[in-house]
Design an enzyme around this catalytic site. Structure first.
Site, mmCIF file in Angstrom:
data_model
loop_
_atom_site.group_PDB
_atom_site.id
_atom_site.type_symbol
_atom_site.label_atom_id
_atom_site.label_comp_id
_atom_site.label_asym_id
_atom_site.label_seq_id
_atom_site.Cartn_x
_atom_site.Cartn_y
_atom_site.Cartn_z
ATOM 1 N N LYS A 69 -18.901 -40.543 43.070
ATOM 2 C CA LYS A 69 -19.111 -41.215 41.785
ATOM 3 C C LYS A 69 -19.826 -42.543 42.054
ATOM 4 C CE LYS A 69 -16.191 -38.234 39.734
ATOM 5 N NZ LYS A 69 -16.604 -37.237 38.768
ATOM 6 N N HIS A 90 -17.983 -24.564 40.915
ATOM 7 C CA HIS A 90 -17.423 -25.433 39.886
ATOM 8 C C HIS A 90 -17.397 -24.671 38.568
ATOM 9 C CE1 HIS A 90 -16.896 -28.713 37.044
ATOM 10 N NE2 HIS A 90 -16.419 -29.411 38.047
#
Length: 455
Positions: free
Chosen positions: A166, A285
């Site tokens: 992130k 994912h």
């Protein structure tokens, strides 16, 4: 009488067959049906069977040219859902010949393609599918599976640790690689591209691949452990996706990643085949899953999407975290975690498993726990998910007050402490906090993390 009887017909005459004995080769489905007011459950269940197999709304001349008995779906059992009014579980059996071999895409187009917009139903949810062994054998499944992955990584007897880099959007490739290096150097096994990091103006895919590869080889050399970064190969076209996967292989990295629902099952299966042929692990994912699985009475349960992924192929898949959620959800989650990992899973309605599933040695998929977890959750996660899992701490690593590497150290120390405590026979559920506290005395990094995320 010449010809046939034209007109709109009652589905339940043809498609509701309560005496039907299911075959070993049938694909079985459990649907949660909410009929419109005034529609009897048998008619609704039969309508589902018809619309998702051979049926059409009226009798057609060409029905005479085929054998309905051989090809029709059959609603063979209906039961009311306890605690819900006007909800039923309809069990439908589909003959194997209705499906193309080795195509998850075709399986879904048939079973859930059209029927969900059906007028006679207020809502419809596919709760579970029994994939017959004959059909399973037409799929390659996961590129490598749990055991081969452990052997490639040389990591045994503990869960693996990951971290999503992130901020997910806005870093340059060089700084992104730097964040990857810090995490891996600190003690994580994997770092991960965020699911929406593909190839944007601020960071093109090739630059990211290059800097991440450099980061992981450097961390590997310094720690003596095998490291990986999930390079997201998801792209706008299959050709572009394959180009990215090939580039990853040429760089010599161990693992790539794909968003299997937004990318689509056809693309995913193609990529999974390439990964097996070229020794790449494949991390999956589940972006978009909640669009499909969040409503309790409509859509598809995630366990169906998980089974579909095991057929299509992936070595890791995101599976929620369980921690801090309701107890019931824990059992349900463990149900589909077992469906991903184990070779044979018994029917168990308390865990949401409607059918016994035999995977006939199809490789297993490692579940990934990710989202809002930190060091205090480590004992619970170790206990719930066991060794064959990836525990992913994004903010729980990068949010460490001293930076990424100390954040990684904190997670690794916490994990090793939990595994050791478990192996010594301690009860992680009861003594979890105590175990973490003890470990933090020897690790200032962990102590600092414990301070930031107080339970």
């Amino acid at each position: 009488s010449v010809g046939f009887k034209a007109g709109v017909k009652d589905y339940k005459l043809t498609y509701y067959t309560p005496d039907y004995e299911t075959k070993d080769t049938d694909i079985l489905a459990a649907f949660r049906v909410t009929p419109q007011p005034g529609v009897p459950p048998e008619e609704a269940g039969a309508a589902v069977a018809a619309e998702s197999s051979t049926g059409t709304w009226t009798t057609v001349w060409t029905d005479g040219l085929t054998s309905l008995d051989r090809y029709k779906g059959r609603c063979y059992h209906i039961e009311p859902v306890a605690g819900e009014e006007n909800q039923f579980i309809a069990y439908v059996a589909y003959p194997l010949d209705l499906f193309e071999e080795g195509s998850v895409t075709n399986m879904f187009t048939s079973i859930v393609g059209n029927v969900f917009g059906f007028k006679a139903l207020r809502a419809l949810r596919l709760e579970d599918l029994r994939i017959p062994t004959a059909y399973t054998k037409t799929f390659q499944g996961p590129p490598h599976g749990i055991q081969v992955e452990r052997d490639k990584l040389n990591k045994y007897g503990r869960p693996l640790l990951g971290c999503t880099i992130k901020p997910k959007l806005g870093l340059s490739a060089k700084n992104y690689g730097r964040a990857v290096y810090e995490c891996l150097r600190g003690g994580l096994d994997f770092t991960k591209d965020d699911e929406n990091v593909n190839s944007q103006p601020f960071m093109r895919w090739r630059d990211r691949f290059l800097f991440c590869a450099e980061a992981l080889f450097k961390a590997q050399a310094e720690t003596g452990e095998i490291k990986g970064h999930y390079l997201n190969a998801t792209a706008g076209t299959c050709e572009e996706m394959m180009k990215r996967a090939m580039c990853a292989r040429e760089l010599g990295v161990p693992i790539v990643m794909h968003d299997y629902l937004t990318g689509g099952f056809t693309a995913n299966t193609t990529l999974a085949h390439y990964c097996r042929d070229n020794g790449l692990l494949l991390h999956i994912h589940r972006a978009m899953h909640a669009v499909i699985d969040r409503q309790k009475n409509h859509g598809m349960h995630f366990r169906v999407l998980a089974k579909a992924l095991r057929l299509s192929g992936g070595d890791h898949i995101h599976a929620g975290t369980v921690v801090g959620k309701l107890e019931g959800e824990r059992e349900i989650t463990l149900g589909f975690v077992d469906l991903l990992r184990d070779d044979y899973v018994e029917k168990d309605r308390s865990r949401g498993i409607y059918f016994t599933q035999d995977w006939v040695s199809l490789p297993g998929v490692i579940p990934v726990a990710s989202g809002g977890i930190h060091v205090w959750h480590m004992p619970a996660l170790t206990e719930i998910f066991g060794d064959d899992s990836v525990l992913q701490f994004g903010g729980g690593t990068l949010g460490h007050p001293w930076g990424n590497a100390p954040g990684a150290v904190a997670n690794r120390v916490a994990l090793e402490a939990c595994v050791q405590a478990r192996n010594e026979g301690r009860d992680l559920a009861r003594e979890g906090n105590e175990i973490i506290r003890e470990a933090s005395k020897w690790s200032p990094e962990l102590a600092a993390a414990c301070e930031v995320w107080k339970e």
